[in-house]
Design a protein around this motif. Structure first.
Motif, PDB file in Angstrom:
ATOM      1  N   UNK A 152       0.846  -1.185   0.000  1.00 13.16           N
ATOM      2  CA  UNK A 152       0.000   0.000   0.000  1.00 13.16           C
ATOM      3  C   UNK A 152       0.880   1.233   0.000  1.00 13.16           C
ATOM      4  N   UNK A 153       0.454   2.235  -0.717  1.00 12.12           N
ATOM      5  CA  UNK A 153       1.109   3.534  -0.635  1.00 12.12           C
ATOM      6  C   UNK A 153       0.301   4.391   0.330  1.00 12.12           C
ATOM      7  N   UNK A 154       0.994   4.895   1.322  1.00 10.39           N
ATOM      8  CA  UNK A 154       0.328   5.614   2.390  1.00 10.39           C
ATOM      9  C   UNK A 154       0.825   7.053   2.435  1.00 10.39           C
ATOM     10  N   UNK A 155      -0.096   7.962   2.638  1.00 11.77           N
ATOM     11  CA  UNK A 155       0.226   9.380   2.730  1.00 11.77           C
ATOM     12  C   UNK A 155      -0.081   9.846   4.144  1.00 11.77           C
ATOM     13  N   UNK A 156       0.912  10.474   4.808  1.00 11.20           N
ATOM     14  CA  UNK A 156       0.783  10.857   6.211  1.00 11.20           C
ATOM     15  C   UNK A 156       1.180  12.326   6.381  1.00 11.20           C
ATOM     16  N   UNK A 157       0.935  12.837   7.567  1.00 13.90           N
ATOM     17  CA  UNK A 157       1.435  14.164   7.954  1.00 13.90           C
ATOM     18  C   UNK A 157       2.712  13.938   8.770  1.00 13.90           C
ATOM     19  N   UNK A 158       3.893  14.076   8.157  1.00 18.60           N
ATOM     20  CA  UNK A 158       5.141  13.724   8.851  1.00 18.60           C
ATOM     21  C   UNK A 158       5.680  14.861   9.709  1.00 18.60           C
ATOM     22  N   UNK A 159       6.050  14.544  10.949  1.00 13.51           N
ATOM     23  CA  UNK A 159       6.686  15.525  11.819  1.00 13.51           C
ATOM     24  C   UNK A 159       8.136  15.749  11.429  1.00 13.51           C
ATOM     25  N   UNK A 160       8.845  16.641  12.130  1.00 13.08           N
ATOM     26  CA  UNK A 160      10.237  16.965  11.790  1.00 13.08           C
ATOM     27  C   UNK A 160      11.185  15.767  11.802  1.00 13.08           C
ATOM     28  N   UNK A 161      10.859  14.727  12.577  1.00 13.65           N
ATOM     29  CA  UNK A 161      11.698  13.522  12.608  1.00 13.65           C
ATOM     30  C   UNK A 161      11.181  12.436  11.672  1.00 13.65           C
ATOM     31  N   UNK A 162      10.126  12.741  10.929  1.00 14.39           N
ATOM     32  CA  UNK A 162       9.537  11.761  10.026  1.00 14.39           C
ATOM     33  C   UNK A 162       8.424  10.936  10.630  1.00 14.39           C
ATOM     34  N   UNK A 163       8.226  11.064  11.942  1.00 19.07           N
ATOM     35  CA  UNK A 163       7.164  10.301  12.591  1.00 19.07           C
ATOM     36  C   UNK A 163       5.792  10.866  12.183  1.00 19.07           C
ATOM     37  N   UNK A 164       4.881  10.017  11.697  1.00 19.23           N
ATOM     38  CA  UNK A 164       3.565  10.509  11.305  1.00 19.23           C
ATOM     39  C   UNK A 164       2.800  11.105  12.479  1.00 19.23           C
ATOM     40  N   UNK A 165       2.104  12.183  12.218  1.00 20.95           N
ATOM     41  CA  UNK A 165       1.223  12.782  13.214  1.00 20.95           C
ATOM     42  C   UNK A 165      -0.143  12.141  13.008  1.00 20.95           C
ATOM     43  N   UNK A 166      -0.359  11.023  13.668  1.00 18.75           N
ATOM     44  CA  UNK A 166      -1.524  10.198  13.367  1.00 18.75           C
ATOM     45  C   UNK A 166      -2.846  10.862  13.728  1.00 18.75           C
ATOM     46  N   UNK A 167      -2.809  11.816  14.647  1.00 17.19           N
ATOM     47  CA  UNK A 167      -4.072  12.464  15.023  1.00 17.19           C
ATOM     48  C   UNK A 167      -4.678  13.224  13.848  1.00 17.19           C
ATOM     49  N   UNK A 168      -3.858  13.562  12.866  1.00 17.20           N
ATOM     50  CA  UNK A 168      -4.355  14.299  11.697  1.00 17.20           C
ATOM     51  C   UNK A 168      -4.882  13.363  10.612  1.00 17.20           C
ATOM     52  N   UNK A 169      -4.697  12.050  10.814  1.00 15.17           N
ATOM     53  CA  UNK A 169      -5.199  11.088   9.849  1.00 15.17           C
ATOM     54  C   UNK A 169      -4.152  10.692   8.820  1.00 15.17           C
ATOM     55  N   UNK A 170      -4.473   9.687   8.046  1.00 14.05           N
ATOM     56  CA  UNK A 170      -3.616   9.217   6.957  1.00 14.05           C
ATOM     57  C   UNK A 170      -4.497   8.931   5.751  1.00 14.05           C
ATOM     58  N   UNK A 171      -3.862   8.769   4.595  1.00  6.89           N
ATOM     59  CA  UNK A 171      -4.586   8.480   3.360  1.00  6.89           C
ATOM     60  C   UNK A 171      -3.924   7.314   2.636  1.00  6.89           C
ATOM     61  N   UNK A 172      -4.727   6.557   1.934  1.00  2.49           N
ATOM     62  CA  UNK A 172      -4.210   5.563   1.018  1.00  2.49           C
ATOM     63  C   UNK A 172      -4.219   6.151  -0.382  1.00  2.49           C
ATOM     64  N   UNK A 173      -3.184   5.864  -1.152  1.00  3.38           N
ATOM     65  CA  UNK A 173      -3.068   6.462  -2.475  1.00  3.38           C
ATOM     66  C   UNK A 173      -3.142   5.400  -3.566  1.00  3.38           C
ATOM     67  N   UNK A 174      -4.016   5.648  -4.527  1.00  4.79           N
ATOM     68  CA  UNK A 174      -4.021   4.899  -5.773  1.00  4.79           C
ATOM     69  C   UNK A 174      -4.407   5.873  -6.879  1.00  4.79           C
ATOM     70  N   UNK A 175      -4.715   5.383  -8.069  1.00  4.43           N
ATOM     71  CA  UNK A 175      -4.940   6.318  -9.168  1.00  4.43           C
ATOM     72  C   UNK A 175      -6.246   7.108  -9.045  1.00  4.43           C
ATOM     73  N   UNK A 176      -7.065   6.764  -8.068  1.00  3.39           N
ATOM     74  CA  UNK A 176      -8.313   7.504  -7.866  1.00  3.39           C
ATOM     75  C   UNK A 176      -8.202   8.579  -6.782  1.00  3.39           C
ATOM     76  N   UNK A 177      -7.090   8.628  -6.070  1.00  4.65           N
ATOM     77  CA  UNK A 177      -6.967   9.509  -4.901  1.00  4.65           C
ATOM     78  C   UNK A 177      -6.966  10.990  -5.288  1.00  4.65           C
ATOM     79  N   UNK A 178      -7.600  11.837  -4.474  1.00  6.63           N
ATOM     80  CA  UNK A 178      -7.485  13.285  -4.700  1.00  6.63           C
ATOM     81  C   UNK A 178      -6.015  13.691  -4.680  1.00  6.63           C
ATOM     82  N   UNK A 179      -5.635  14.559  -5.583  1.00  8.30           N
ATOM     83  CA  UNK A 179      -4.231  14.950  -5.693  1.00  8.30           C
ATOM     84  C   UNK A 179      -3.723  15.546  -4.394  1.00  8.30           C
TER      85      UNK A 179
END
Length: 451
Positions: free
Chosen positions: A187-214
């Motif tokens: 899966x390709x996952x899109x996250x909100x990465x903090x300064x150390x690269x750790x995802x800020x999970x409280x903001x949510x994540x997205x899965x990316x495929x060819x239908x995903x909003x840009x």
């Protein structure tokens, strides 16, 4: 590429089948089977898949045989500190131009990954290679005709006998989820990465495929290339005071040089190409859907065989329920193959590496010079929207009943017999072109595929 989940399929002992038949009568075989209520649950670790115990057969196992026989050797690069990476890519014919870079802490060797040291991914139609600066292993996954995605590691310690080591539970405990269509996959996952690269999970994540909003794509990834007024989440760090609703996407937009964010000299190429990312998005989910169709088809065949034997029917008999199960798997696959719900691009997309020119060269072409690998990049990803993975070994290895339904469905859509609204994105010219390309370039088509 992250996360997978076990998909639970229907299986049944003869005793439970008979109990079900006694309780609801022979109409059972003509109804849609409610697997959750009538069937004991099994996972892909069990028959008929036997994921963990079955012997893989894929490009990695073939390369390992050549290594063991001394027919191929792998070179170790000490100077660039990339170990076996370049040699593995060359041996497996994986283009360096496919490189994409992810800096979120969302994979195996997490302690070595951050915005200054992103993880590099390389791929071709059947393989994915992950490289981490300072990491102890290369992360490898292969598309296997019968087992779907199979995971390996290759030690980055120099050895006279380098060996790809298969990983099962270590990977499937994370790489088997609903986000991978419930099968071993990616899966390709899109996250909100903090300064150390750790995802800020409280903001949510997205899965990316060819239908995903840009605007939801590539958070935690580096992205090189231009895309006009469209905005993505790539090249951005989520800092204190930011929120998902006020993220300034302009800062990471239309970047042709990644040097401003990290030292690109440590990598085989300075790019994380936007076109490569878009192909990867399509391909990972397509592989997962092929695997799901493979597993569902084999399980349906098993269930049908048990029922036919018990009811003393011909072994080839297909009940309405069996047909519906095959058709459901096939239809899901066909819709994705034909890019149903693909995002329409608002502006042209352009990559900055060689990927955009190299990728189309790898596939077959018809007499008019057309290929399913030809890019559009003005309004959509491909000029002829039918997945190039139709040529893959994994696609060809689908259970025969699944392939029969897939080919019939494709034929109906491409000849215009099927005019469902979900296929409105395919013009008459698109359908005709795809049909002509496949008839000339795809071996194994049914005999009725003629113009």
């Amino acid at each position: 590429m992250h996360a997978f989940e076990v998909i639970r399929f229907a299986s049944q002992s003869k005793k439970v089948f008979l109990r079900g038949l006694r309780s609801i009568g022979l109409c059972f075989v003509c109804c849609c089977i409610q697997t959750s209520a009538l069937f004991g649950q099994v996972s892909f670790e069990e028959a008929p898949i036997n994921y963990n115990t079955s012997k893989p057969e894929n490009l990695i196992t073939r390369l390992q045989k050549k290594l063991d026989a001394g027919k191929v050797t792998l070179s170790y690069d000490r100077k660039r500190r990339t170990g076996y990476l370049a040699s593995v890519l060359e041996s497996l014919e994986i283009p360096v131009s496919s490189q994409v870079l992810v800096f979120s802490k969302t994979s195996l060797q997490v302690k070595h990954i951050d915005p200054q040291s992103p993880r590099a991914l390389y791929f071709n139609d059947d393989l994915y290679i992950g490289f981490v600066q300072g990491g102890s292993v290369l992360e490898v996954s292969a598309s296997d005709a019968k087992l779907g995605t199979v995971f390996y590691t290759l030690s980055q310690t120099e050895s006279s006998k380098p060996a790809f080591v298969r990983k099962t539970f270590e990977c499937t405990q994370c790489h088997a989820s609903s986000m991978t269509q419930g099968v071993p996959g990616h899966i390709m996952r899109s996250v909100y990465p903090g300064p150390d690269g750790m995802p800020v999970f409280r903001e949510g994540t997205y899965r990316s495929d060819h239908s995903s909003p840009f605007e939801e794509r590539w958070g935690g990834w580096y992205v090189s290339g231009t895309h006009g007024k469209m905005r993505h989440m790539g090249n951005l760090i989520f800092r204190s005071g930011d929120s998902s609703s006020n993220l300034n996407r302009d800062r990471g937009a239309n970047a042709v040089d990644l040097e401003r964010w990290f030292d690109t000299e440590e990598y085989l190429t300075p790019h994380s190409d936007i076109v490569s990312l878009m192909v990867l998005e399509h391909q990972t989910k397509m592989h997962n859907l092929i695997t799901r169709a493979q597993f569902e088809g084999r399980i349906t065949e098993r269930d049908a065989a048990v029922m036919n034997k018990m009811l003393e029917r011909k072994a080839t008999f297909q009940s309405d329920s069996t047909k519906r199960r095959f058709a459901s798997s096939a239809n899901r696959l066909v819709d994705y193959m034909l890019f149903v719900d693909e995002l329409a691009l608002e502006d042209p997309v352009r990559g900055v590496s060689r990927f955009q020119t190299e990728f189309p060269l790898a596939g077959p072409r018809d007499q008019k010079g057309r290929s399913l690998r030809d890019f559009d990049l003005e309004q959509r990803l491909f000029k002829y929207p039918c997945s190039f993975l139709i040529y893959s070994e994994s696609f060809d290895a689908l259970p025969r009943p699944i392939l029969d339904f897939v080919y019939q469905r494709l034929w109906d859509i491409l000849t215009g017999k099927e005019q469902g609204k979900q296929y409105a994105h395919l013009s008459a010219e698109d359908r005709r072109a795809i049909l002509e390309i496949l008839i000339e370039t795809k071996p194994g088509l049914p005999k009725y595929w003629k113009l």
